[in-house]
Design a protein around this motif. Structure first.
Motif, mmCIF file in Angstrom:
data_model
loop_
_atom_site.group_PDB
_atom_site.id
_atom_site.type_symbol
_atom_site.label_atom_id
_atom_site.label_comp_id
_atom_site.label_asym_id
_atom_site.label_seq_id
_atom_site.Cartn_x
_atom_site.Cartn_y
_atom_site.Cartn_z
ATOM 1 N N UNK A 172 0.809 -1.215 0.000
ATOM 2 C CA UNK A 172 0.000 0.000 0.000
ATOM 3 C C UNK A 172 0.843 1.266 0.000
ATOM 4 N N UNK A 173 1.891 1.281 0.777
ATOM 5 C CA UNK A 173 2.731 2.479 0.867
ATOM 6 C C UNK A 173 4.186 2.047 1.039
ATOM 7 N N UNK A 174 4.779 1.474 -0.013
ATOM 8 C CA UNK A 174 6.144 0.960 0.134
ATOM 9 C C UNK A 174 7.171 2.076 0.198
ATOM 10 N N UNK A 175 8.282 1.767 0.831
ATOM 11 C CA UNK A 175 9.427 2.663 0.850
ATOM 12 C C UNK A 175 10.668 1.784 0.751
ATOM 13 N N UNK A 176 11.609 2.225 -0.070
ATOM 14 C CA UNK A 176 12.768 1.393 -0.383
ATOM 15 C C UNK A 176 14.041 2.065 0.134
ATOM 16 N N UNK A 177 14.710 1.392 1.065
ATOM 17 C CA UNK A 177 15.879 1.940 1.727
ATOM 18 C C UNK A 177 17.067 1.009 1.495
ATOM 19 N N UNK A 178 18.175 1.330 2.093
ATOM 20 C CA UNK A 178 19.316 0.418 2.147
ATOM 21 C C UNK A 178 19.881 0.489 3.556
ATOM 22 N N UNK A 179 20.764 -0.455 3.864
ATOM 23 C CA UNK A 179 21.413 -0.441 5.175
ATOM 24 C C UNK A 179 22.921 -0.346 5.001
ATOM 25 N N UNK A 180 23.575 0.121 6.030
ATOM 26 C CA UNK A 180 25.031 0.239 6.061
ATOM 27 C C UNK A 180 25.510 -0.335 7.393
ATOM 28 N N UNK A 181 26.455 -1.237 7.320
ATOM 29 C CA UNK A 181 26.975 -1.816 8.560
ATOM 30 C C UNK A 181 28.105 -0.951 9.097
ATOM 31 N N UNK A 182 28.007 -0.582 10.384
ATOM 32 C CA UNK A 182 29.001 0.263 11.050
ATOM 33 C C UNK A 182 29.618 -0.531 12.202
#
Length: 624
Positions: free
Chosen positions: A566-576
């Protein structure tokens, strides 16, 4: 009954004999009509000889005796009056004429594709929309120039034609793609007709079936065009780049040698001059590449030749390609620790340089993780002290030099960017912030004499010119001339200046700064560090403030955001790593060796007006 001779034009059967006085009239002479789209024979058409012309005049006199009665002088006066009226209304008449134009062209383009996936929508190739009278319109060659041919398909087999005049500030991609095909067809006609080989023939029904499967499979993609996609460094190219690439691709030039693509080789030199000027190079040697990886390989190849036996130092946050390319080139690579902002630690670098094993230092102007900018201006002094070579990897961030010293919060500190002009080599990727399709990278050398390291001979290619061929200064051989054409056309409209392409980057920066401001005021999200370019890094606030909890929550938000229909959002992750994380956020409990944080690349200017929605969506996900 004798069958009437027919020719099929845009899927419409058209009689090939003259129509005079209500009857079909056969001429003693015919000519072969050849499609300008694909060179196929449309039919044998009756030629208009003096006999047919006389019959047509007689029919006209009989049909309109009132026009035949006046003297030729009086008829001339009337015709001149009509011509004067046309001239006064030429702009409106041109719009009306263009409305019905291009049917044969669209039929030819339709044999290639009936849909083109680009930008924010699936664009159907239908009849071209008439251009606005106040805007630039496609060249006249975009249509067939044949009113009979262009009128039939729209009425009988084509979609309903939209005859309204639409004001728009956006180029009409559909019409310009048609113009690209027409331009190529006009050029191809100058070499004379030929018979296409039947081995290459594919009928529409077979193509339609394959194309349906093809377009369906392409739907297995993330919406890179939409600002709700705020994950990796991905976005569609500018429509001008699409048109430029397609137009040149129909010729398919190879910029390795001048005889493979003289026009696009000239365009490549021109865009390289523009890129060199953008970075402040007075002299340069350079060329486009298929990627930033290959461009960096070439820069390190030259570095190895100038400092044989010595290695290359690069930030621990630099792109992994540098370590990999050192292995390819047989050089030792030296990762250098970074400071809390992800920039190369200069004290650690100088400690390494004192050992005497490093010949080249790679500085990154925009790391792909956080967008960090290494202090190029401060490393220049080390070059003089230790005799090292400086290479700047600006593949991701290079175009942000346009905002160096600019006023307002979106402006960037000028010092590191001004110092880039003193670097020995630079890499930048136009397929990132230069609005180009993949793959389009570029490498520049400040000293043109390094071209000597590329010397080689190719007796079957370099023969049409005494001028230096691009393949003679490149490790790559075949390279698409279409990439140079796309970049050249884009730079004609959005040049690499602050007033041109800089306005796109300004919007990206404002979006990143605005979201960082919203996150700082949030009860559910926390800013990892202020954005240095257009990458925003943040993490969810958790109850126990531990690395493991942050890691788990970041992963959950990433997955839930992408799978929400219904309301997708596309992100990414970064390992710290734990040490670096807790140095910036000492209240976080270090119960693991690191944690994933959320990372968003706001490289689409549309993000500027969408960032509030992104923030609200992320807050809801963080609360759940």
């Amino acid at each position: 009954m004798t069958r009437e001779p027919q020719a099929v034009i845009a899927r419409v059967s058209v009689a090939t004999r003259h129509w005079i006085h209500g009857d079909r009239v056969t001429s003693n002479e015919t000519f072969t009509d050849i499609s300008p789209i694909d060179g196929r024979v449309l039919g044998e058409i009756s030629r208009g000889t003096a006999m047919e012309a006389a019959a047509a005049v007689a029919a006209a006199k009989a049909a309109v005796p009132g026009w035949a009665a006046p003297s030729h002088t009086e008829r001339a006066r009337i015709l001149h009056a009509i011509a004067d009226g046309v001239e006064k209304r030429i702009e409106n008449l041109a719009i009306v004429e263009t409305t019905g134009n291009g049917a044969l062209l669209i039929e030819g383009l339709g044999r290639l594709t009936n849909r083109i996936v680009t930008g924010p929508t699936l664009i159907r190739i239908e009849e071209p929309r008439p251009p606005s009278p106040k805007k630039s319109c496609p060249p006249r060659s975009a249509g067939t120039g044949n009113s009979a041919a262009s009128a039939g398909p729209g009425a009988k087999t084509g979609p309903r034609r939209d005859t309204s005049i639409k004001e728009s500030d956006e180029m009409d991609l559909t019409s310009w793609l048609a113009a690209a095909v027409a331009s190529n067809a006009d050029w191809a006609k100058t070499f004379g007709p030929y018979d296409p080989h039947p081995a290459l023939a594919v009928d529409d029904s077979r193509f339609a079936a394959a194309f349906e499967v093809f377009t369906e499979r392409l739907k297995d993609n993330y919406p890179f065009f939409h600002p709700r996609y705020a994950g990796q460094m991905l976005k569609p190219p500018h429509p001008a780049a699409v048109v430029g690439y397609l137009t040149a691709m129909l010729i398919n030039p190879n910029n390795h040698a001048l005889d493979g693509g003289p026009a696009t080789a000239a365009m490549e030199r021109e865009v390289m001059q523009q890129l060199a000027a953008m970075f402040g190079y007075d002299t340069h040697l350079g060329h486009l590449t298929t990627s930033g990886t290959v461009a960096n390989l070439e820069a390190l190849f030259v570095a190895r030749e100038l400092h044989p036996g010595k290695g290359t130092a690069y930030s621990a946050e630099a792109h992994y390609t540098h370590g990999r390319m050192c292995g390819v080139l047989g050089m030792q690579g030296f990762p250098v620790p970074t400071d809390d902002l992800g920039r190369m630690d200069l004290d650690a670098l100088e400690d390494l340089l004192r050992e005497g094993h490093v010949g080249t230092v790679v500085l990154t102007a925009g790391t792909t993780g956080l967008g960090a900018i290494d202090p190029v201006h401060k490393v220049l002094a080390l070059r003089d002290r230790y005799g090292i070579r400086i290479h700047v990897d600006a593949a991701y961030g290079g175009f942000f030099t346009l905002l160096a010293g600019a006023e307002g919060p979106e402006g960037l500190p000028a010092e590191p960017w001004q110092a880039v002009a003193q670097a020995d080599s630079i890499v930048v990727d136009p397929h990132k912030h230069g609005l180009q399709p993949y793959g389009c990278g570029a490498v520049l050398f400040r000293d043109p004499s390094v071209g000597r390291f590329y010397l080689h001979d190719s007796p079957y290619t370099y023969f049409t010119s005494e001028e230096l061929h691009l393949g003679e200064i490149s490790l790559e051989c075949s390279r698409a001339g279409a990439a140079a054409a796309a970049l050249w056309l884009t730079f004609q409209l959005l040049p690499p200046t602050r007033e041109g392409l800089g306005q796109v980057l300004t919007a990206n920066r404002r979006a990143a700064l605005r979201w960082a401001e919203l996150i700082e005021g949030s009860e559910h999200l926390e800013l990892y560090q202020p954005p240095q370019l257009d990458i925003v890094s943040y993490f969810p606030r958790t109850a126990d403030h531990s690395l493991s909890a942050i890691d788990e929550a970041s992963h959950r938000i990433l997955q839930q955001g992408m799978t929400d229909s219904r309301d997708p959002v596309f992100l990414s992750t970064l390992r710290v790593g734990a040490e670096r994380f807790t140095a910036r956020h000492p209240k976080i409990t270090s119960d693991a060796d690191g944690a994933r944080i959320l990372r968003s690349v706001l490289m689409k200017p549309e993000s500027e007006t969408y960032v509030e929605h992104l923030h609200q969506r992320l807050e809801r996900l963080a609360r759940s």
